[in-house]
Design an enzyme around this catalytic site. Structure first.
Site, PDB file in Angstrom:
ATOM      1  N   LYS A   1       0.848  -1.190   0.000  1.00  0.00           N
ATOM      2  CA  LYS A   1       0.000   0.000   0.000  1.00  0.00           C
ATOM      3  C   LYS A   1       0.879   1.233   0.000  1.00  0.00           C
ATOM      4  O   LYS A   1       1.990   1.160   0.535  1.00  0.00           O
ATOM      5  CB  LYS A   1      -0.960   0.030   1.184  1.00  0.00           C
ATOM      6  CG  LYS A   1      -0.420  -0.366   2.570  1.00  0.00           C
ATOM      7  CD  LYS A   1       0.685   0.339   3.238  1.00  0.00           C
ATOM      8  CE  LYS A   1       0.708   1.769   3.531  1.00  0.00           C
ATOM      9  NZ  LYS A   1       1.883   2.203   4.327  1.00  0.00           N
TER      10      LYS A   1
ATOM     11  N   TYR B   1      -4.799   3.771   6.004  1.00  0.00           N
ATOM     12  CA  TYR B   1      -5.427   2.807   6.915  1.00  0.00           C
ATOM     13  C   TYR B   1      -6.757   3.343   7.430  1.00  0.00           C
ATOM     14  O   TYR B   1      -7.688   2.578   7.665  1.00  0.00           O
ATOM     15  CB  TYR B   1      -4.514   2.517   8.112  1.00  0.00           C
ATOM     16  CG  TYR B   1      -3.308   1.685   7.768  1.00  0.00           C
ATOM     17  CD1 TYR B   1      -3.415   0.308   7.644  1.00  0.00           C
ATOM     18  CD2 TYR B   1      -2.061   2.263   7.574  1.00  0.00           C
ATOM     19  CE1 TYR B   1      -2.324  -0.469   7.339  1.00  0.00           C
ATOM     20  CE2 TYR B   1      -0.957   1.500   7.260  1.00  0.00           C
ATOM     21  CZ  TYR B   1      -1.086   0.135   7.144  1.00  0.00           C
ATOM     22  OH  TYR B   1      -0.008  -0.633   6.830  1.00  0.00           O
TER      23      TYR B   1
END
Ligand code: NDP
Length: 383
Positions: free
Chosen positions: A152, A237
């Protein structure tokens, strides 16, 4: 960040069942089980198909995350193992070769990387490079006909993320994102509480994820390599958590950059950013991420109850509470669980619970948050 496998407790005696599916992501629900062992939805499928071969993973980029988390995790995995490495640093190649018993034929650098196509030991390429390099190495991995796990954020632009998906489609390989929290029991419980509305309709969400950046010099504060600051690194997140709490994609975002108190470090990327994600039916997520603060929590409020994880997003030490009491889940080795799950879905050709399409969705949201912050807080719709 310390590799400390001893402190990790493996999740035992839990089985997952597939509930509703949102954005191609099965909602995992827990039930206690008498069964000993580390079983997952995906490894159970593997057993059923009698395809138990461990897949070989090559890590690309031997930095902090590969060294302290992924390689130790690959000593614990059941569906995959550390078969190869790709590094631009010859001394790391020597160290890793000795430490993990990696044969010379499975060691590559960035120049000869494409020859990995001929290496039958390597089934999966795991891209663990600075963000702006994800697209190039995912596309090269796909052309080498290897499945890909990409860290990510998936990419630093929507166009890159789309090119990555297209390359994987054209080469008939799967792409998963290194989202580890989908495999974590605390976060799975939040998905269940929110998506199944166990405490009634969700009213609001708050998520903060920040750490204090030591000094200049890291690629994380170099826009060309990072694509942005804490939003790309830690804030993602919070974006993810808001989406999986509800099982939905936001309809719009508004955002603003925070004050820069360390101009020597934050010349090219934001020091901090706060943003609001609007979901359908008026549900709102308020989020914040910073490189000059220490915060780590996820909260949800529903009609008849609430929940809070904190620490929430780090690798270890998670704690959680709901309006009904303490959440009682073990801290697991998330990266081992994640890679085992992803390897099983590649092996069995079943959909990943963290597919490239989810990575693309998140890059679109991140870019909309930046657009809003740059425009001084304009409301940006997510298409
Ligand atoms: P590091 O800076 O520790 O490591 C990056 C590695 O990439 C370097 O050590 C180097 O490895 C390689 N590299 C190749 N080219 C460059 C370049 N131009 N500049 C810098 N490094 C280069 O980063 P991390 O390991 O912390 O992060 C890597 C990726 O993993 C990021 O995308 C990050 O977002 C993600 N990440 C995900 C986490 C998660 O929880 N899912 C946690 C931490 C990171 P070599 O010397 O072998 O070539």
């Amino acid at each position: 960040m310390q590799p400390d496998n001893q402190r990790r407790t493996f999740l035992k005696g839990l089985t997952f069942t597939i509930g509703s599916t949102v954005f191609g992501v099965p909602l995992l629900s827990f039930c206690s089980s008498e069964t000993e062992g580390n079983t997952t939805q995906e490894s159970q499928t593997g057993a059923a198909n009698n395809q138990n071969r461990k897949l070989g993973i090559a890590l690309v980029g031997l930095g902090g995350y590969s060294t302290h988390q992924l390689a130790p995790a690959l000593q614990e995995t059941k569906n995959c193992y550390l078969a190869g490495i790709v590094t631009g640093t010859p001394s790391k190649a020597e160290t890793w070769k000795a430490k993990y018993n990696i044969p010379d034929k499975n060691i590559y650098n960035y120049q000869n990387f494409d020859q990995i196509a001929d290496n039958k030991d390597i089934d999966i390429i795991y891209v663990v490079l600075p963000n702006a390099m994800h697209a190039e190495y995912t596309i090269r991995a796909a052309k080498a006909k290897k499945h890909v796990i990409c860290e990510k954020p998936m990419a630093t632009s929507v166009e890159d993320a789309q090119r990555m998906l297209e390359a994987c489609r054209q080469n008939n390989v799967q792409l998963a994102i290194g989202y580890r929290l989908h495999f974590d029991p605390f976060h799975q419980r939040v998905m269940e509480l929110g998506q199944k509305q166990l405490f009634g309709k969700v009213q609001s969400i708050r998520a903060h994820n920040s750490f204090v950046m030591g000094g200049p010099g890291s690629w994380r504060v170099d826009r060309e390599r990072s694509g942005g600051g804490p939003l790309m690194d830690m804030g993602i997140y919070c974006v993810q958590a808001a989406c999986y709490t509800l099982g939905k994609t936001p309809v719009a975002v508004t955002a603003k950059f925070g004050e820069v108190t360390k101009p020597d470090i934050f010349k090219e990327v934001e020091q901090s950013i706060s943003w609001r994600m609007e979901f359908e039916n008026g549900v709102v997520a308020e989020c914040n991420s910073s490189y000059a603060d220490q915060e780590d929590f996820l909260e949800g409020k529903a009609d008849k109850g609430w929940w809070r994880l904190g620490p929430s997003f780090g690798y270890e030490g998670k704690e959680g509470e709901t309006s009904q009491g303490k959440m009682n889940y073990p801290n697991i080795f998330e990266q081992a669980r994640q890679m085992d799950g992803q390897a099983a879905s590649f092996r069995n050709n079943t959909p990943s619970i963290v597919p490239g399409e989810m990575g693309l969705r998140d890059v679109k949201i991140l870019m909309a948050i930046y657009d809003s912050a740059r425009s001084g807080g304009k409301r940006i719709s997510i298409s």
